[in-house]
Design a protein around this motif. Sequence first.
Motif, short mmCIF file in Angstrom:
data_model
loop_
_atom_site.label_atom_id
_atom_site.label_comp_id
_atom_site.label_asym_id
_atom_site.label_seq_id
_atom_site.Cartn_x
_atom_site.Cartn_y
_atom_site.Cartn_z
N CYS B 221 -33.49 9.21 21.22
CA CYS B 221 -32.77 8.50 22.28
C CYS B 221 -31.48 7.87 21.73
O CYS B 221 -30.43 7.93 22.37
N GLU B 222 -31.58 7.27 20.55
CA GLU B 222 -30.39 6.65 19.96
C GLU B 222 -29.32 7.70 19.67
O GLU B 222 -28.12 7.43 19.81
N GLU B 223 -29.75 8.89 19.27
CA GLU B 223 -28.81 9.97 19.00
C GLU B 223 -28.09 10.38 20.28
O GLU B 223 -26.88 10.60 20.27
N ALA B 224 -28.85 10.52 21.36
CA ALA B 224 -28.23 10.90 22.64
C ALA B 224 -27.15 9.88 22.99
O ALA B 224 -26.05 10.23 23.43
N ILE B 225 -27.45 8.60 22.76
CA ILE B 225 -26.48 7.55 23.05
C ILE B 225 -25.26 7.68 22.14
O ILE B 225 -24.12 7.55 22.58
N ARG B 226 -25.51 8.00 20.86
CA ARG B 226 -24.38 8.13 19.92
C ARG B 226 -23.48 9.32 20.32
O ARG B 226 -22.25 9.20 20.32
N LEU B 227 -24.09 10.44 20.67
CA LEU B 227 -23.29 11.61 21.05
C LEU B 227 -22.45 11.30 22.29
O LEU B 227 -21.28 11.65 22.38
N CYS B 228 -23.07 10.62 23.25
CA CYS B 228 -22.36 10.28 24.48
C CYS B 228 -21.23 9.29 24.19
O CYS B 228 -20.14 9.38 24.76
N THR B 229 -21.48 8.36 23.26
CA THR B 229 -20.44 7.40 22.88
C THR B 229 -19.25 8.13 22.27
O THR B 229 -18.09 7.79 22.56
N LEU B 230 -19.52 9.14 21.45
CA LEU B 230 -18.44 9.96 20.89
C LEU B 230 -17.57 10.53 22.00
O LEU B 230 -16.34 10.54 21.91
N LEU B 231 -18.23 11.00 23.06
CA LEU B 231 -17.48 11.59 24.17
C LEU B 231 -16.62 10.54 24.88
O LEU B 231 -15.54 10.85 25.37
N THR B 232 -17.13 9.30 24.94
CA THR B 232 -16.34 8.27 25.63
C THR B 232 -15.15 7.81 24.80
O THR B 232 -14.28 7.12 25.29
N GLU B 233 -15.13 8.21 23.52
CA GLU B 233 -14.03 7.77 22.65
C GLU B 233 -12.91 8.79 22.57
O GLU B 233 -11.94 8.60 21.86
N HIS B 234 -13.06 9.90 23.25
CA HIS B 234 -12.04 10.94 23.18
C HIS B 234 -11.37 11.08 24.54
O HIS B 234 -12.05 11.12 25.56
N LYS B 235 -10.03 11.17 24.54
CA LYS B 235 -9.33 11.09 25.82
C LYS B 235 -9.68 12.23 26.78
O LYS B 235 -9.68 12.04 27.99
N GLU B 236 -10.00 13.40 26.24
CA GLU B 236 -10.30 14.55 27.11
C GLU B 236 -11.68 14.41 27.78
O GLU B 236 -11.90 14.94 28.85
N THR B 237 -12.59 13.76 27.07
CA THR B 237 -13.98 13.74 27.56
C THR B 237 -14.38 12.37 28.09
O THR B 237 -15.50 12.19 28.54
N GLN B 238 -13.45 11.44 28.03
CA GLN B 238 -13.73 10.08 28.50
C GLN B 238 -13.48 10.03 30.00
O GLN B 238 -12.45 9.59 30.47
N VAL B 239 -14.44 10.55 30.76
CA VAL B 239 -14.32 10.54 32.22
C VAL B 239 -15.43 9.66 32.80
O VAL B 239 -16.34 9.26 32.09
N ALA B 240 -15.33 9.41 34.09
CA ALA B 240 -16.28 8.49 34.73
C ALA B 240 -17.72 8.93 34.54
O ALA B 240 -18.62 8.13 34.33
#
Lengths: 115, 427
Positions: B221-240
Motif C-alpha cells: 500500500c505504501e508503495e502504491a502511494i509512493r508511485l502515485c506521489t511520483l506522478l503528482t510531482e511531474h508536470k505531465e502526469t500531475q492531473v486532477a
Amino acid sequence: MAEFLMIFRGGNHDVLTVPEEMQSHMQRWTAWMQGLSQKGIMMGAQPLANDGKVVKGKQKVVTDGPFMEGKEMVGGYLICKANTYEEAVAISKNCPILEFENGTVEVREIRSMDM
Amino acid sequence: LQQSQENIQSLTDHLFRHEASKMIAVLTRIFGFQNLEMAEDVMQDAFAQALNTWAYKMPVNPSAWLMQTAKNKAIDIIRRKRYQQKFSDEANILLQSEYTAVPTLNRLFLENEIQDSQLRMIFACCHPDLSAEDQIALTLQTCSGFGINEIAGAFFQNYESIKKRIQRAKQKIVENKIQFDIPSGRDLQKRLENVLKVIYLIFNEGYKSSDRENLIRRDICEEAIRLCTLLTEHKETQVAETDALLALMYLLASRFDARVDKNGEIILLEDQDRNIWNRKLIDLGLECLSKSAFGDKISEYHLQAAIVAEHSLAKDFASTDWNRIYGFYQFLVNINPSPAILLNKAIVQAKVESPQNAVNQILNIPHFEKLVETQYLFAAALGELYVQLNDFTSAKAYFVRAESLAPTEAERKLLRKKLSLLEVKKS
C-alpha cells in the motif's frame, strides 16, 4: 544522404587555464554533439590522445609521436550524415574547435568503394 | 566487524527497495529496456560492493554512494561493450563517444532525470499490451524493488509462477518494442489512466486483506502511494485524477491500525475506534482531495475519495451523512457500473431507503447468480441485509456461502462470528 568525416586539428587547450573556462568549453562540445544526435545525423565521434606512434613504409619503421606541430595534430574526429558538402560544412562551423585561432575542421566525404 | 556487518545488512535492506528501483530506472534508460538484465546486474553489484566496503568505512551519504557506484559500473560496461552492444535509443551514439559518454551519464544521474526515468519505467511496466496481472507483478518488481518471493507471498502464489510471469512480461516489452518514455499528447491521457488503474489495483491488493501476519501488504500500500506521489510531482502526469487517487489511498490508509484487533480479527468500519485513525494521513488525503477539485473532470477516484472522506469526517458511525454518500454513489455508477460499486451502492441504499430495496438492487446486478457463487462480499452483504429484514434463515444460508468463499482466515472468522450471533438472535 552521404556521410562525412570531420577531422579536428589544432586548438591549443593550454590557453584554457581557468577550470570554469575549460568546463564551459567542454560543455559546448557536448551540446554540439547532442544537437547532432537529436537530429539523428551523428554517427560517431572520438577524441584522440596527444601521444602516439607512426609506422612508416615497407620497412615498417616505428617512431614516437607527437609527430608534428600542435596545429597540425589530429585531436579527434566525428562522422555525421549530410546531403551535401555545403550542409556538412555548415554543421562543422559550429564545432567548438573553431573557438581557437589555429583550430581547423577538415570535412571529407566518405567514399563508397565500388565492388 | 560482526556487529557492523549486521548494521550494514539492515541498512541495505532498508535502502534496498527505494534505491534499487531508482537505480534500475536510470540504468534501464541508459542501457535500453532490451538490456534490463544488465541494469539489474549492475544494481546488485553495487549493493554487493556496499556490503563489502561499508563494514570498513561507512559513507556519509549511502544513497549517493550507491548511485555513484552504479554510475561507475555503467561507464565501465559502456566502454567494454560499446562496439558490440546497442544501448538506449535515446543516447546510444552519445554513450559510444568519449566526447559525450560521461556528460551524458552525469546528466541522466541528475535527480530530476532519475525521477523522469522512474516515470518512464512506470509507463513501460503499466503498458496495456501486458495483462493486468503482468503489469502489477512487473511494476512491483521493477518500479518498487520488491523481491519475487515477496510478491509471491503477498499474492498467495508460488515463486516460480510469479517469476515466469515477470519474465514473460519483460520479454513482451522488448518484442513489442514498448517505448521507454513518458507518452505525450493524446496518448498521455489514456496511458495515464491505465497507470492509475494499476496503482489502484496494487493498493487494493495490499489493502483488501487485513491479515496481520502478512506485513508485506502494508508495504505494498505504501508503495502504491509512493508511485502515485511520483506522478503528482511531474508536470505531465500531475492531473486532477492523480491527486484524487492519491487522496483516496491516503484516506483508506489512515484506517490501517483500526481495521484489525489484537487477535487479527477484522473490525468493521462501524465498530472501528476512530481515535486511532491516522490524523496525518487523513489531512494529507483531504489536502489532495481539495487539490483534485481543480480539474475539468470528475473521475471515479474523485467520487471514491469523496465517499471515504465523508467517513473520515464523521465523528462517529451514527453521524455518517448517508444521503451525501448515496449521492456520490449515484454519480459513481454512471462512470463505472461495476458489480462491486453496484453492491456498495446497494448497501448504502439500505441506510437511506430500506434493506428490502437494497436486496432487490443486489438481485438485479448483472450476472448476480455467478457473482454470489464466486465472490464472498456479495453473499456476505446479502446475509447482512437479511439479518436487518429478520429473515434469519436466508441470512444464515448466505453467511455460510460467504464463509466458504472468503479468501483469508480473518474474513472467515468474521463470518463465523456473524453466524453465531445469528443463532443468538434466532433463539
